[in-house]
Design a protein around this motif. Structure first.
Motif, mmCIF file in Angstrom:
data_model
loop_
_atom_site.group_PDB
_atom_site.id
_atom_site.type_symbol
_atom_site.label_atom_id
_atom_site.label_comp_id
_atom_site.label_asym_id
_atom_site.label_seq_id
_atom_site.Cartn_x
_atom_site.Cartn_y
_atom_site.Cartn_z
ATOM 1 N N UNK A 148 36.165 17.832 19.691
ATOM 2 C CA UNK A 148 34.804 18.939 19.499
ATOM 3 C C UNK A 148 35.050 20.396 19.238
ATOM 4 N N UNK A 149 36.354 20.175 18.545
ATOM 5 C CA UNK A 149 37.003 21.573 18.417
ATOM 6 C C UNK A 149 37.465 21.541 16.174
ATOM 7 N N UNK A 150 37.137 22.822 16.203
ATOM 8 C CA UNK A 150 37.847 23.207 14.990
ATOM 9 C C UNK A 150 39.130 23.119 14.832
ATOM 10 N N UNK A 151 39.752 22.091 14.372
ATOM 11 C CA UNK A 151 41.646 22.151 13.750
ATOM 12 C C UNK A 151 41.723 23.315 12.314
ATOM 13 N N UNK A 152 40.684 23.733 11.432
ATOM 14 C CA UNK A 152 40.778 24.607 10.855
ATOM 15 C C UNK A 152 39.913 24.696 10.083
#
Length: 309
Positions: free
Chosen positions: A31-35
């Motif tokens: 659920x995390x935006x990495x880039x």
């Protein structure tokens, strides 16, 4: 003053603030935006990647970001304008002072010179390569002259492209950019010399600098383009007229090889022992070709180097 037509920078993630994340393509892990990445190639290249895992921002752009000032290219004098033009697009804000400490990962060192007969200039360079084992010279499909240092290591490989910038700017891909920025005729009679530096080692060595921070790169007083031409190209003084047997045989060898000095050099290497100084062997062929090609009488290597310094 050194100039560039492309820069690729890596900076601290805090050097760029995102104002409109909808302009970016997001990469999500769990659920995390990495880039996040913004990318466009027309009318100019502009790529911005925000990497949250590495805590860095990668920014790449070409000189056309300067729009009406494109003929000035990217330099110490125009770098702030480049960043301001990106900020004016409204989806991000670059901290210009922080970005000056970004690392330059790749760059295209560029120099434009006025030269009306660009075809003869490139023909001269192609026929005056100092050593065809050390340098590979070819005409690309788009008629650009490409000169490369013949090495195995990618970090040491260096490529120069020489071409008619006015002709390139008149093609279909550039017409809208030229019209929108009122650059009609701005590149007429302009010969562009461009070196691609694709590693930090290349950048340090070519620009004679100790680090690759943007402010250091822009402040370099090196002359990498003229240095490359001087190392790769040679010109002998005018040779004798073909009026004896030896000179006549020289002409026949040139004719047999299609007046291509690369082919002549390959043949001479076959006939001479390893360790022979090939530049001495090739001297009479270069001198004779200077006499036989009308374009050569119009071009002096020393004049070309002075234009590039």
């Amino acid at each position: 003053m050194i100039k560039f037509d492309k820069l690729m920078l890596v900076a601290d993630i805090d050097s760029i603030s995102i104002l409109d994340d909808s302009a970016f393509e997001k990469k999500v892990k769990g659920n995390q935006v990495t880039s996040m990445r913004y990318h466009k190639e027309r009318p100019y290249l502009l790529s911005i990647k925000i990497d949250y895992e590495e805590r860095e921002a990668v920014l790449e752009f070409t000189g056309k970001i300067l729009q009406t000032d494109y003929p000035k290219l990217i330099s110490e004098e125009t770098i702030v304008e480049c960043f301001e033009n990106i900020n004016a697009m409204g989806f991000c804000k670059i901290d210009i002072e922080a970005m000056m400490d970004a690392d330059v990962m790749k760059c295209d060192v560029t120099q434009d010179v006025k030269y009306e007969d660009i075809q003869n200039l490139t023909a001269f360079i192609k026929s005056h390569i100092s050593n065809y084992n050390s340098y590979v010279c070819r005409i690309a499909k788009n008629k650009n002259l490409v000169l490369e240092k013949n090495v195995n290591s990618r970090k040491c490989k260096k490529r120069m492209t020489i071409y008619d910038k006015g002709k390139e700017m008149s093609n279909a891909d550039n017409r809208e950019f030229v019209s929108d920025n009122h650059l009609e005729g701005a590149f007429d009679g302009v010969c562009r010399f461009e070196i691609n530096l694709n590693s930090q080692k290349q950048i340090r060595d070519s620009l004679a600098i100790k680090d690759t921070r943007l402010r250091t790169v822009l402040a370099s007083t090196a002359t990498p383009i003229s240095d490359f031409v001087e190392a790769a190209v040679t010109q002998n003084s005018n040779g004798p007229e073909p009026n004896d047997k030896k000179e006549y045989l020289t002409m026949l060898v040139l004719q047999d090889c299609g007046y291509d000095l690369e082919k002549v050099e390959a043949k001479m290497r076959y006939f001479h022992k390893h360790g022979t100084k090939i530049s001495t062997v090739m001297q009479p062929y270069r001198a004779m070709l200077d006499k036989m090609q009308s374009c050569n009488s119009k071009i002096a290597l020393s004049d070309l180097l002075n234009m590039l310094r």
